[in-house]
Write a protein that holds these residues in place. Structure first.
Motif, mmCIF file in Angstrom:
data_model
loop_
_atom_site.group_PDB
_atom_site.id
_atom_site.type_symbol
_atom_site.label_atom_id
_atom_site.label_comp_id
_atom_site.label_asym_id
_atom_site.label_seq_id
_atom_site.Cartn_x
_atom_site.Cartn_y
_atom_site.Cartn_z
ATOM 1 N N ALA A 235 0.738 -1.461 -0.035
ATOM 2 C CA ALA A 235 0.314 0.195 -0.122
ATOM 3 C C ALA A 235 1.165 1.061 0.084
ATOM 4 N N PHE A 236 2.371 1.164 0.646
ATOM 5 C CA PHE A 236 3.207 2.613 1.191
ATOM 6 C C PHE A 236 3.236 3.133 -0.832
ATOM 7 N N ILE A 237 3.996 1.613 -1.079
ATOM 8 C CA ILE A 237 4.572 1.505 -2.896
ATOM 9 C C ILE A 237 3.686 2.450 -3.006
ATOM 10 N N ALA A 238 2.005 1.793 -2.868
ATOM 11 C CA ALA A 238 1.619 2.450 -4.362
ATOM 12 C C ALA A 238 0.868 4.189 -3.900
ATOM 13 N N THR A 239 1.460 4.506 -2.370
ATOM 14 C CA THR A 239 1.226 5.957 -2.473
ATOM 15 C C THR A 239 1.973 6.560 -3.037
ATOM 16 N N VAL A 240 3.357 5.881 -3.020
ATOM 17 C CA VAL A 240 4.593 6.669 -3.242
ATOM 18 C C VAL A 240 4.369 7.064 -4.367
ATOM 19 N N ILE A 241 4.069 5.694 -6.010
ATOM 20 C CA ILE A 241 3.761 5.474 -6.867
ATOM 21 C C ILE A 241 2.778 6.258 -7.839
ATOM 22 N N GLY A 242 1.520 6.895 -6.719
ATOM 23 C CA GLY A 242 0.647 7.867 -7.172
ATOM 24 C C GLY A 242 0.963 9.284 -7.168
ATOM 25 N N GLY A 243 1.304 9.264 -5.844
ATOM 26 C CA GLY A 243 1.659 10.423 -5.426
ATOM 27 C C GLY A 243 1.567 10.780 -4.592
ATOM 28 N N MET A 244 2.482 10.863 -3.190
ATOM 29 C CA MET A 244 2.209 11.388 -2.264
ATOM 30 C C MET A 244 1.312 12.543 -1.304
ATOM 31 N N GLY A 245 0.148 12.032 -0.452
ATOM 32 C CA GLY A 245 -0.500 12.905 -0.291
ATOM 33 C C GLY A 245 -1.352 13.407 -1.282
ATOM 34 N N SER A 246 -1.809 12.887 -2.197
ATOM 35 C CA SER A 246 -2.867 13.673 -2.959
ATOM 36 C C SER A 246 -3.908 12.038 -2.645
ATOM 37 N N LEU A 247 -5.206 11.356 -3.221
ATOM 38 C CA LEU A 247 -6.223 10.988 -2.380
ATOM 39 C C LEU A 247 -6.447 10.310 -3.785
ATOM 40 N N ILE A 248 -6.644 10.928 -4.136
ATOM 41 C CA ILE A 248 -6.679 10.129 -6.188
ATOM 42 C C ILE A 248 -6.103 9.135 -6.465
ATOM 43 N N GLY A 249 -4.467 10.076 -5.959
ATOM 44 C CA GLY A 249 -3.688 9.847 -6.896
ATOM 45 C C GLY A 249 -2.653 7.951 -6.443
ATOM 46 N N ALA A 250 -3.644 8.174 -4.912
ATOM 47 C CA ALA A 250 -3.542 6.692 -3.443
ATOM 48 C C ALA A 250 -4.514 5.312 -4.880
ATOM 49 N N VAL A 251 -5.357 5.838 -5.073
ATOM 50 C CA VAL A 251 -5.887 5.288 -5.883
ATOM 51 C C VAL A 251 -5.704 4.529 -7.150
ATOM 52 N N VAL A 252 -5.722 5.312 -7.663
ATOM 53 C CA VAL A 252 -4.810 4.912 -8.827
ATOM 54 C C VAL A 252 -2.975 4.255 -8.517
ATOM 55 N N GLY A 253 -1.977 4.781 -7.843
ATOM 56 C CA GLY A 253 -1.132 4.073 -6.876
ATOM 57 C C GLY A 253 -1.420 2.846 -6.962
ATOM 58 N N GLY A 254 -2.795 2.562 -6.080
ATOM 59 C CA GLY A 254 -3.439 0.870 -5.630
ATOM 60 C C GLY A 254 -3.440 0.242 -7.119
ATOM 61 N N TYR A 255 -4.180 0.744 -7.425
ATOM 62 C CA TYR A 255 -4.626 -0.311 -8.999
ATOM 63 C C TYR A 255 -3.468 -1.016 -9.825
ATOM 64 N N VAL A 256 -2.314 0.507 -10.419
ATOM 65 C CA VAL A 256 -1.228 -0.007 -10.562
ATOM 66 C C VAL A 256 -0.512 -1.148 -10.137
ATOM 67 N N VAL A 257 -0.645 -0.720 -8.630
ATOM 68 C CA VAL A 257 0.465 -2.335 -8.275
ATOM 69 C C VAL A 257 0.228 -3.013 -8.688
ATOM 70 N N GLY A 258 -1.477 -3.736 -7.659
ATOM 71 C CA GLY A 258 -1.941 -4.362 -8.161
ATOM 72 C C GLY A 258 -1.946 -5.023 -9.658
ATOM 73 N N ILE A 259 -1.843 -4.648 -10.275
ATOM 74 C CA ILE A 259 -2.101 -4.948 -11.708
ATOM 75 C C ILE A 259 -1.061 -5.164 -12.062
ATOM 76 N N PHE A 260 -0.109 -4.067 -12.054
ATOM 77 C CA PHE A 260 1.793 -4.705 -11.881
ATOM 78 C C PHE A 260 2.149 -5.691 -12.287
ATOM 79 N N SER A 261 1.522 -5.982 -10.360
ATOM 80 C CA SER A 261 1.813 -7.280 -9.671
ATOM 81 C C SER A 261 1.128 -8.651 -10.104
ATOM 82 N N THR A 262 0.286 -8.327 -10.511
ATOM 83 C CA THR A 262 -0.391 -9.776 -11.025
ATOM 84 C C THR A 262 -0.178 -9.621 -12.642
ATOM 85 N N VAL A 263 0.313 -9.318 -13.490
ATOM 86 C CA VAL A 263 0.580 -9.216 -14.731
ATOM 87 C C VAL A 263 1.816 -9.784 -15.182
ATOM 88 N N LEU A 264 2.844 -8.866 -13.613
ATOM 89 C CA LEU A 264 4.280 -9.940 -13.490
ATOM 90 C C LEU A 264 4.301 -11.384 -13.887
#
Lengths: 305, 354
Positions: A235-264
């Motif tokens: 989850a922490f990686i997701a916040t970093v990827i999405g942009g720290m402190g941005s709530l939309i970013g957190a959601v985007v980051g969460g999906y990016v990490v979820g998709i990235f790791s499943t696809v990997l």
């Protein structure tokens, strides 16, 4: 084709899960510039609150036997109390410190909670059967099966996201919280009650952790003192990827990490799959270097000169 | 009062903190060795290895002001690298079949092995640091954390070289108290000379005010990289020492717990002083040992016994209390106090600035 559908569904559910965690961490980063390493331990605490505190091997249900509604309220309540206590006993006294100090304080808190759990419940993992009816699968076709729990996770995440959005957009305190996340000092000058806003952020963050605790332990069925740690890291990686402190970013980051790791997992050759975590954390370093403000930038991440 | 302005006294004064730290550790080591208690000696050796780790952490964290969560990763690199050179000559191929032929057939003396392991860590730090040191503040801390996770997951899965999730057993246990003491002294002196050098001074300037330091011509990224590489070298050697102390290597030894304990020592002692690093290790090692003894029932079966793991709860809580009430640590970020009359001329002050 079947594989693609399966990958899409699991990455959506995993992504939703990380998005919830990232929101819990991102909310606190927004108002307090705190990276809360103890977030995962709040999830663990929520899981352990289901059983009677004892070091015995077999877990004796406590909240576990309650009616589902009472169960949800109790677990969320316990985690919220922990989150609030951590604010009033620890973070409130150091809220003007540099972010690195806050971060290391939360690491110390996380370490203490883990060892407190070992002290009370012993270090052995324990089995709990939480809502076994949710662990079934729905067959979509001959080859594609969807676990019910994954659908529930996606649904719950989106309900929570919508509720949170309404709260942040439509209620006065929600607007205050967004203002504080945008520019904390300015918000205070304009009459935002800092303590109230931060405490409320801890309440929401704790509530999200409580709900995650329920979903996570339904999925795994095992209580372990380290249960929440890796969840928190992702989850922490997701916040970093999405942009720290941005709530939309957190959601985007969460999906990016979820998709990235499943696809990997789906595309990596057999021998390389074990290195998935290394790739995911490598992604963090790449994002930090190439786009340090994250995918959805906010002002909170800038170092103040 | 002793006249402190003579050249000799000035020299003594220059080395005062570091000499005292080394003498202090020497006294502790000598007493424990003289007592000839095996368990106490193990605690001491572990403590001295931690001195190496925490002083190496101080070189980077204390001087640059960037919190690093990644240095235990360098310990892992160093520990396994010494293992490749010294471990179990007869069973090495069983544990680590992927090693190149030279390493499979040859063993090095452990001092050489530890030195080479430190060099490997420093090299990895150079590569990683070129990327990570471009970040600043909290982003750099996150980056070092990601580095630890990458090293951990790579070593966990790279089973042909590291035995993966199972352990490598049979390293010669050559880290005696005196060996560990020598490494601790070398590390303390290295940290002292580094932080008094122009490089250390420039890095501390960037810690206190990055913008002003850049304006004054300090190459902030380069200075950080230098500190990162030096401290990684000593962390790598500490890893090798630790491997030869335990006699076995597991990946989980070098992970979050050790990271937290060593950071706790640095924070409790005082992050920005060398004395703080050493004092933190000594104090926390004593506290941990005492509590561990209480956990295992030092007053007999019916006496007072602490529940399992309460030691670590106490360590965590003490760390939080220090962060709340005394953020500069036990030493208040100062070096050891010079007890004699000071040289108050401006020239003297310039000479002894830390």
């Amino acid at each position: 084709m079947e594989v693609v559908v399966q990958v899409i569904i699991s990455s959506l559910s995993l992504g939703s899960f990380y998005a919830l965690g990232a929101l819990g961490i991102g909310l606190l980063f927004g108002v307090l510039r705190l990276i809360n390493f103890a977030h995962g331990d709040f999830i663990t605490v929520g899981g352990f609150s289901l059983i009677v505190p004892a070091t015995a091997v077999v877990a004796v249900p406590l909240i576990l036997d309650f009616h589902p509604v009472a169960l949800i309220i109790c677990v969320v309540g316990v985690v919220v109390v922990w989150a609030l206590a951590s604010y009033f006993l620890l973070f409130r006294h150091i809220q003007t410190a540099p972010p690195a100090v806050l971060m290391i304080a939360s690491v110390a808190l996380s370490f203490s909670i883990q060892n407190l759990i070992i002290m009370i419940y012993s270090g052995r993992p324990k089995a709990v059967g939480l809502w076994p009816e949710l662990t079934g699968v729905i067959p979509l076709s001959d080859k594609v099966q969807v676990p019910i729990l994954q659908l529930v996770i996606v649904a719950v995440t989106w309900i929570l996201l919508i509720l949170l959005t309404i709260f942040l957009r439509r209620t006065p305190i929600g607007v205050e919280m967004r203002a504080a996340a945008e520019d904390f000092r300015m918000a205070r000058m304009l009459g935002v009650n800092a303590t109230r806003v931060i405490a409320l952020a801890f309440v929401i963050s704790g509530a999200l952790a409580g709900i995650m605790a329920l979903m996570y332990h339904t999925q795994t069925g095992i209580l372990s003192f380290r249960g929440g740690v890796f969840l928190m890291l992702y989850a922490f990686i997701a916040t970093v990827i999405g942009g720290m402190g941005s709530l939309i970013g957190a959601v985007v980051g969460g999906y990016v990490v979820g998709i990235f790791s499943t696809v990997l997992i789906a595309i990596l050759p057999e021998g390389m799959r074990g290195f998935r975590d290394a790739f995911v954390f490598g992604l963090v370093v790449v994002i930090l270097l190439a786009r340090p403000q994250g995918l959805v930038p906010t002002r909170a991440f800038k170092e103040r000169v | 009062m002793i006249d402190a302005t003579t050249p000799l006294m000035q020299r003594i004064r220059h080395f005062w903190p570091v000499v005292n730290l080394c003498i202090g550790l020497l006294v502790i080591t000598a007493i424990v060795v003289a007592l000839d208690d095996r368990i106490l000696a193990r605690t001491l050796t572990e403590g001295l290895i931690r001195v190496v780790i925490v002083v190496a952490l101080y070189m980077f964290i204390g001087n640059s002001g960037i919190m690093s969560f990644g240095h235990i990763g360098f310990m892992m690199i160093g520990a396994y690298a010494t293992g490749w050179q010294t471990c179990c000559p007869y069973t090495r191929e069983m544990f680590m079949p992927g090693l190149p032929g030279y390493l499979l057939d040859n063993s090095h003396h452990f001092v050489l092995a530890i030195f080479l392991a430190g060099l490997l860590s420093a090299f990895v730090a150079l590569i990683a640091g070129i990327a990570l040191m471009r970040l600043s503040g909290i982003a750099a801390s996150i980056g070092t954390f990601a580095f630890l996770m990458i090293i951990y997951s790579v070593y966990l899965r790279w089973s042909t070289w590291t035995s993966g999730a199972s352990s490598v057993i049979g390293l010669p246990q050559t880290t005696t108290p005196w060996v560990a003491y020598c490494y601790a002294v070398v590390t303390i002196f290295a940290a002292f000379f580094y932080s008094r050098s122009k490089f250390g001074l420039a890095l501390r300037a960037s810690r206190d005010d990055e913008v002003a330091a850049k304006a004054a011509g300090v190459n902030v990224i380069g200075q950080r990289l230098l500190a990162f590489v030096i401290s990684a070298f000593f962390c790598g050697m500490a890893g090798g020492l630790f491997g030869h102390f335990l006699g076995m290597l597991t990946v989980d030894t070098f992970f979050l717990n050790l990271t937290l304990i060593t950071l706790a020592m640095l924070v409790i002692g005082g992050m920005q002083s060398l004395s703080g690093a050493v004092v933190g290790v000594v104090v926390l090692t004593v506290v941990i040992d005492l509590l561990k003894n209480l956990e295992s029932g030092m007053f007999g079966k019916d006496g007072f016994v602490l529940p399992t793991s309460s030691t670590w709860v106490v360590v965590g809580v003490v760390m939080m209390l220090i962060i709340i009430f005394r953020r500069s640590g036990i030493t208040r970020n100062a070096e050891l106090y010079w007890p004699f009359k000071s040289d108050i001329t401006a020239e003297g002050a310039l000479r002894r600035q830390s």
